[in-house]
Scaffold this active site. Structure first.
Site, short mmCIF file in Angstrom:
data_model
loop_
_atom_site.label_atom_id
_atom_site.label_comp_id
_atom_site.label_asym_id
_atom_site.label_seq_id
_atom_site.Cartn_x
_atom_site.Cartn_y
_atom_site.Cartn_z
N ALA A 69 48.49 22.84 63.22
CA ALA A 69 47.71 23.38 62.11
C ALA A 69 48.45 24.60 61.59
O ALA A 69 49.26 25.20 62.30
CB ALA A 69 46.31 23.75 62.60
N GLY A 112 48.00 20.60 66.44
CA GLY A 112 47.30 19.66 65.57
C GLY A 112 48.15 18.45 65.21
O GLY A 112 47.62 17.37 64.94
N GLU A 115 47.73 16.13 67.97
CA GLU A 115 46.36 15.60 67.88
C GLU A 115 46.26 14.52 66.80
O GLU A 115 45.55 13.52 66.97
CB GLU A 115 45.38 16.76 67.61
N GLU A 135 48.62 25.64 71.78
CA GLU A 135 47.57 26.55 71.29
C GLU A 135 47.30 27.70 72.24
O GLU A 135 46.95 28.80 71.83
CB GLU A 135 46.26 25.77 71.05
C1 HXC Z 1 52.56 27.71 60.07
C2 HXC Z 1 54.66 27.19 60.81
C3 HXC Z 1 54.11 26.48 61.90
C4 HXC Z 1 52.69 26.41 62.00
C5 HXC Z 1 56.25 26.36 62.01
N1 HXC Z 1 55.98 27.08 60.92
N2 HXC Z 1 55.16 25.98 62.62
N3 HXC Z 1 53.87 27.80 59.91
N4 HXC Z 1 51.97 27.03 61.08
N5 HXC Z 1 52.11 25.72 62.97
C6 HXC Z 1 56.92 27.70 59.99
C7 HXC Z 1 57.59 28.92 60.58
O1 HXC Z 1 56.76 30.04 60.45
C8 HXC Z 1 58.82 29.03 59.74
O2 HXC Z 1 58.50 29.59 58.49
C9 HXC Z 1 59.20 27.58 59.50
O3 HXC Z 1 58.01 26.82 59.73
C10 HXC Z 1 60.26 27.09 60.45
O4 HXC Z 1 59.84 27.36 61.77
P1 HXC Z 1 60.74 28.14 62.83
O5 HXC Z 1 59.81 28.70 63.85
O6 HXC Z 1 61.66 29.09 62.17
O7 HXC Z 1 61.60 26.93 63.41
P2 HXC Z 1 62.21 26.79 64.88
O8 HXC Z 1 62.81 28.09 65.33
O9 HXC Z 1 63.08 25.58 64.81
O10 HXC Z 1 60.97 26.50 65.84
C11 HXC Z 1 60.22 25.34 65.69
C12 HXC Z 1 58.89 25.45 66.47
C13 HXC Z 1 58.14 26.72 66.04
C14 HXC Z 1 59.17 25.49 67.98
C15 HXC Z 1 58.11 24.19 66.15
O11 HXC Z 1 58.09 26.75 64.62
C16 HXC Z 1 56.75 26.82 66.58
O12 HXC Z 1 56.57 27.15 67.74
N6 HXC Z 1 55.74 26.57 65.72
C17 HXC Z 1 54.36 26.74 66.04
C18 HXC Z 1 53.86 25.63 66.90
C19 HXC Z 1 52.40 25.82 67.27
O13 HXC Z 1 52.05 26.82 67.89
N7 HXC Z 1 51.54 24.88 66.89
C20 HXC Z 1 50.14 24.91 67.17
C21 HXC Z 1 49.43 25.52 66.02
S1 HXC Z 1 47.70 25.73 66.36
P3 HXC Z 1 59.41 30.72 57.79
O14 HXC Z 1 58.64 31.06 56.56
O15 HXC Z 1 59.57 31.82 58.77
O16 HXC Z 1 60.70 29.99 57.52
C22 HXC Z 1 47.03 24.21 66.12
C23 HXC Z 1 45.56 24.11 66.34
C24 HXC Z 1 45.04 22.80 65.92
O17 HXC Z 1 47.67 23.28 65.80
C25 HXC Z 1 43.58 22.77 66.08
C26 HXC Z 1 42.80 22.05 65.08
C27 HXC Z 1 43.10 20.68 64.77
#
Ligand code: HXC
Length: 261
Positions: A69, A112, A115, A135
């Site tokens: 998400a 998400g 999911e 998460e």
């Molecule tokens: C918003 C995101 C994002 C996310 C990545 N980006 N994941 N933005 N929400 N979930 C954005 C980054 O901010 C970044 O933007 C760009 O995408 C590229 O990501 P990087 O981090 O620079 O890439 P990398 O170093 O290759 O790392 C990849 C990654 C990392 C390991 C996937 O991005 C990451 O850990 N993402 C978050 C994963 C996460 O925590 N997901 C769960 C979310 S909570 P900029 O602008 O800086 O270039 C969730 C709850 C669901 O999903 C519940 C309800 C259904």
């Protein structure tokens, strides 16, 4: 064609076609903001009600199926907003499609994103796919089925491990664990998904839909009720032309020509 933040391709012949939805928000690794998810639901519903389509495929990019998400969209939300709006409950609309959906996962499939893959009916993965429920690293827990569907797919110990540590698991581990049905080289993945979808779409449409419905019922009800539901669906298929055609074709040693009726 492009609709908002998803790309939709239709392939194959009339009635046996496959609808391919590609999440298309590359700058954010397909993070599932509200607008992207709305586009996904609309695309899914449009293909589901299209008579020429027998199966759907959902994919992302080589780098990411979806990284979860959208964290920036969620960050400042409050408890009372989340609770009163039943935040993310509407994502469940994607599970209401009646035709099978194959998730073709390359790259990151997190939070998400994982999911949503689990909301699909079959998950296939590229060799380098990475699955995770991170998460817990954000001070929350999965909110779209990660604590419920994951345990059914891979068992309690592995689900606890993934959700409590936030560690990612690779495609091979996830295949061994049972969430992933098949693994392919990353570049072949979408073609293989469409091939699998085409095979499913070539079967009798009603039997395919009933099969999906019956398998999904098993997740909700007791074994006795599930077996009864399955048997009733099985009985009902004897009212279809495709049952007559399928059995006749077998006995005549030829390929069936299903008319989806
Ligand atoms: C918003 C995101 C994002 C996310 C990545 N980006 N994941 N933005 N929400 N979930 C954005 C980054 O901010 C970044 O933007 C760009 O995408 C590229 O990501 P990087 O981090 O620079 O890439 P990398 O170093 O290759 O790392 C990849 C990654 C990392 C390991 C996937 O991005 C990451 O850990 N993402 C978050 C994963 C996460 O925590 N997901 C769960 C979310 S909570 P900029 O602008 O800086 O270039 C969730 C709850 C669901 O999903 C519940 C309800 C259904």
């Amino acid at each position: 064609y492009v609709k908002g933040q998803v790309r939709i391709h239709r392939s194959g012949k009339t009635e046996g076609g496959v609808g391919l939805i590609r999440l298309n928000r590359p700058k954010a690794l397909n993070a599932l903001c509200d607008d992207l998810f709305k586009d996904l639901v609309h695309a899914g519903q449009a293909l589901d009600s299209d008579d020429d389509i027998g199966c759907l495929v959902l994919t992302g990019s080589t780098k990411a199926f979806a990284a979860g998400a959208d964290i920036s969209e969620m960050k400042d939300r409050t408890f009372d907003h989340a609770y009163k709006t039943n935040m993310f409950a509407w994502w469940g609309q994607f599970t209401k499609l009646s035709k099978p959906v194959i998730a073709a996962v390359n790259g990151f499939c997190l939070g998400g994103g994982c999911e949503v893959a689990m909301m699909c009916d079959i998950v296939i993965a590229g060799e380098k796919a990475r699955f995770g429920q991170p998460e817990i690293n954000l001070g929350v827990i999965p909110g779209g089925g990660g604590t419920q569907r994951l345990i059914r797919a891979i068992g309690k110990s592995k689900a606890m491990y993934m959700c409590l540590t936030g560690d990612m698991m690779g495609a091979e581990d996830m295949e061994r664990a049972g969430l992933v049905a098949k693994i392919f080289p990353p570049d072949d993945l979408v073609d293989e998904a469409v091939k699998m979808g085409t095979k499913i779409a070539s079967k009798g449409r009603i039997s395919v839909m009933m099969c999906k419905e019956a398998i999904n019922v098993s997740q909700e009800v007791s074994l006795e009720e599930g077996l009864r539901f399955e048997r009733r669906m099985f009985h009902a298929l004897f009212a279809t032309a495709d049952q007559k055609e399928g059995m006749e074709a077998f006995l005549e040693k030829r390929e069936p020509n299903f008319t989806h009726k």
